[in-house]
Design a protein around this motif. Structure first.
Motif, PDB file in Angstrom:
ATOM      1  N   ALA A  79       0.833  -1.205   0.000  1.00 23.26           N
ATOM      2  CA  ALA A  79       0.000   0.000   0.000  1.00 23.26           C
ATOM      3  C   ALA A  79       0.872   1.261   0.000  1.00 23.26           C
ATOM      4  O   ALA A  79       0.557   2.227  -0.710  1.00 23.26           O
ATOM      5  CB  ALA A  79      -0.939  -0.002   1.209  1.00 23.26           C
ATOM      6  N   ARG A  80       1.935   1.243   0.749  1.00 24.32           N
ATOM      7  CA  ARG A  80       2.834   2.412   0.768  1.00 24.32           C
ATOM      8  C   ARG A  80       3.396   2.657  -0.628  1.00 24.32           C
ATOM      9  O   ARG A  80       3.490   3.797  -1.078  1.00 24.32           O
ATOM     10  CB  ARG A  80       3.955   2.194   1.787  1.00 24.32           C
ATOM     11  N   GLY A  81       3.757   1.593  -1.318  1.00 17.73           N
ATOM     12  CA  GLY A  81       4.253   1.739  -2.679  1.00 17.73           C
ATOM     13  C   GLY A  81       3.183   2.234  -3.644  1.00 17.73           C
ATOM     14  O   GLY A  81       3.466   3.009  -4.556  1.00 17.73           O
ATOM     15  N   LEU A  82       1.952   1.791  -3.446  1.00 21.94           N
ATOM     16  CA  LEU A  82       0.853   2.237  -4.303  1.00 21.94           C
ATOM     17  C   LEU A  82       0.584   3.727  -4.129  1.00 21.94           C
ATOM     18  O   LEU A  82       0.030   4.367  -5.022  1.00 21.94           O
ATOM     19  CB  LEU A  82      -0.417   1.435  -4.004  1.00 21.94           C
ATOM     20  N   ARG A  83       0.995   4.293  -3.001  1.00 25.68           N
ATOM     21  CA  ARG A  83       0.829   5.726  -2.724  1.00 25.68           C
ATOM     22  C   ARG A  83       2.046   6.552  -3.155  1.00 25.68           C
ATOM     23  O   ARG A  83       2.030   7.780  -3.028  1.00 25.68           O
ATOM     24  CB  ARG A  83       0.623   5.953  -1.226  1.00 25.68           C
ATOM     25  N   SER A  84       3.076   5.918  -3.626  1.00 26.95           N
ATOM     26  CA  SER A  84       4.327   6.617  -3.939  1.00 26.95           C
ATOM     27  C   SER A  84       4.114   7.706  -4.985  1.00 26.95           C
ATOM     28  O   SER A  84       3.332   7.535  -5.928  1.00 26.95           O
ATOM     29  CB  SER A  84       5.357   5.610  -4.473  1.00 26.95           C
ATOM     30  N   PRO A  85       4.830   8.823  -4.858  1.00 31.86           N
ATOM     31  CA  PRO A  85       4.769   9.846  -5.901  1.00 31.86           C
ATOM     32  C   PRO A  85       5.490   9.408  -7.184  1.00 31.86           C
ATOM     33  O   PRO A  85       5.266   9.977  -8.245  1.00 31.86           O
ATOM     34  CB  PRO A  85       5.445  11.064  -5.263  1.00 31.86           C
ATOM     35  N   ASN A  86       6.317   8.369  -7.090  1.00 33.59           N
ATOM     36  CA  ASN A  86       7.079   7.874  -8.238  1.00 33.59           C
ATOM     37  C   ASN A  86       6.227   6.864  -9.016  1.00 33.59           C
ATOM     38  O   ASN A  86       5.857   5.819  -8.479  1.00 33.59           O
ATOM     39  CB  ASN A  86       8.367   7.211  -7.725  1.00 33.59           C
ATOM     40  N   PRO A  87       5.903   7.154 -10.286  1.00 37.22           N
ATOM     41  CA  PRO A  87       5.026   6.259 -11.036  1.00 37.22           C
ATOM     42  C   PRO A  87       5.615   4.863 -11.252  1.00 37.22           C
ATOM     43  O   PRO A  87       4.869   3.875 -11.295  1.00 37.22           O
ATOM     44  CB  PRO A  87       4.792   6.975 -12.360  1.00 37.22           C
ATOM     45  N   GLU A  88       6.907   4.749 -11.367  1.00 32.82           N
ATOM     46  CA  GLU A  88       7.518   3.424 -11.525  1.00 32.82           C
ATOM     47  C   GLU A  88       7.370   2.604 -10.249  1.00 32.82           C
ATOM     48  O   GLU A  88       7.120   1.395 -10.296  1.00 32.82           O
ATOM     49  CB  GLU A  88       8.986   3.542 -11.927  1.00 32.82           C
ATOM     50  N   ILE A  89       7.484   3.231  -9.099  1.00 30.44           N
ATOM     51  CA  ILE A  89       7.272   2.517  -7.839  1.00 30.44           C
ATOM     52  C   ILE A  89       5.807   2.114  -7.715  1.00 30.44           C
ATOM     53  O   ILE A  89       5.494   1.009  -7.262  1.00 30.44           O
ATOM     54  CB  ILE A  89       7.759   3.353  -6.637  1.00 30.44           C
ATOM     55  N   ARG A  90       4.883   2.977  -8.149  1.00 31.39           N
ATOM     56  CA  ARG A  90       3.467   2.592  -8.145  1.00 31.39           C
ATOM     57  C   ARG A  90       3.252   1.373  -9.047  1.00 31.39           C
ATOM     58  O   ARG A  90       2.535   0.436  -8.683  1.00 31.39           O
ATOM     59  CB  ARG A  90       2.577   3.762  -8.596  1.00 31.39           C
ATOM     60  N   ARG A  91       3.868   1.372 -10.230  1.00 33.64           N
ATOM     61  CA  ARG A  91       3.739   0.240 -11.161  1.00 33.64           C
ATOM     62  C   ARG A  91       4.290  -1.034 -10.532  1.00 33.64           C
ATOM     63  O   ARG A  91       3.650  -2.088 -10.569  1.00 33.64           O
ATOM     64  CB  ARG A  91       4.467   0.527 -12.474  1.00 33.64           C
ATOM     65  N   GLN A  92       5.466  -0.966  -9.942  1.00 29.42           N
ATOM     66  CA  GLN A  92       6.060  -2.148  -9.321  1.00 29.42           C
ATOM     67  C   GLN A  92       5.234  -2.611  -8.118  1.00 29.42           C
ATOM     68  O   GLN A  92       5.126  -3.810  -7.868  1.00 29.42           O
ATOM     69  CB  GLN A  92       7.502  -1.855  -8.912  1.00 29.42           C
ATOM     70  N   SER A  93       4.633  -1.691  -7.420  1.00 28.12           N
ATOM     71  CA  SER A  93       3.765  -2.051  -6.290  1.00 28.12           C
ATOM     72  C   SER A  93       2.507  -2.759  -6.781  1.00 28.12           C
ATOM     73  O   SER A  93       2.004  -3.671  -6.115  1.00 28.12           O
ATOM     74  CB  SER A  93       3.418  -0.812  -5.474  1.00 28.12           C
ATOM     75  N   LEU A  94       2.009  -2.364  -7.933  1.00 29.27           N
ATOM     76  CA  LEU A  94       0.887  -3.086  -8.538  1.00 29.27           C
ATOM     77  C   LEU A  94       1.306  -4.521  -8.875  1.00 29.27           C
ATOM     78  O   LEU A  94       0.544  -5.466  -8.666  1.00 29.27           O
ATOM     79  CB  LEU A  94       0.394  -2.354  -9.782  1.00 29.27           C
ATOM     80  N   LEU A  95       2.525  -4.686  -9.381  1.00 29.20           N
ATOM     81  CA  LEU A  95       3.026  -6.035  -9.646  1.00 29.20           C
ATOM     82  C   LEU A  95       3.136  -6.835  -8.352  1.00 29.20           C
ATOM     83  O   LEU A  95       2.793  -8.021  -8.321  1.00 29.20           O
ATOM     84  CB  LEU A  95       4.387  -5.968 -10.351  1.00 29.20           C
TER      85      LEU A  95
END
Length: 155
Positions: A71-87
């Motif tokens: 969840a913390r990654g899904l909230r990241s301001p970095n779109p690549e971290i959001r993408r990896q968190s979705l993975l």
């Protein structure tokens, strides 16, 4: 702390040798298994924290403790971290057979995230979010999912 073990399997017991994670090159982040390593990486703003988060899903069996990091990654301001968190969320559903309400709420919001995953990329975060919904539909029983997931069709 991360542990190196012989072979490709995760170590069991305390006889594994601790080694440091290489955040600069990221070569061994696939061995990340400690919650504190991911927390500290988020706190430092490590660009490769998403890769370590995916590894954490594989290497740490405490799903209740891993999902808040996803969840913390899904909230990241970095779109690549959001993408990896979705993975990481996809892998959590596939490997552990569940996700939590917080991650589902964040996923719902990311279906509208038109941010490119990197500068100049034609791919947007919302594309990975749509793939994630499809994986949840495939790997989790429909009764575990909110109606919007069960009713979702790719746009």
């Amino acid at each position: 702390m991360i542990y190196a073990a012989a072979g490709d399997s995760a170590p069991e017991g305390d006889d594994a040798e601790p080694v440091g994670l290489d955040w600069e090159r990221g070569g061994n982040l696939n061995r990340c298994r400690e919650l504190g390593d991911v927390d500290a990486a988020f706190d430092r703003g490590e660009e490769r924290v998403g890769a370590a988060l995916i590894a954490l899903v594989y290497n740490n069996l405490d799903t209740d403790a891993v999902l808040p990091r996803v969840a913390r990654g899904l909230r990241s301001p970095n779109p690549e971290i959001r993408r990896q968190s979705l993975l990481a969320l996809m892998h959590t559903a596939r490997l552990h057979g569940r996700v939590d309400a917080t991650a589902l709420d964040l996923l719902h919001g990311l279906l509208y995230d038109c941010t490119p995953i990197s500068v100049g990329s034609p791919y947007e975060v919302r594309g990975t979010a749509a793939q994630t919904v499809g994986d949840l539909q495939a790997f989790l029983p429909s009764e575990q999912l909110p109606a919007w997931v069960n009713d979702f069709t790719d746009y």
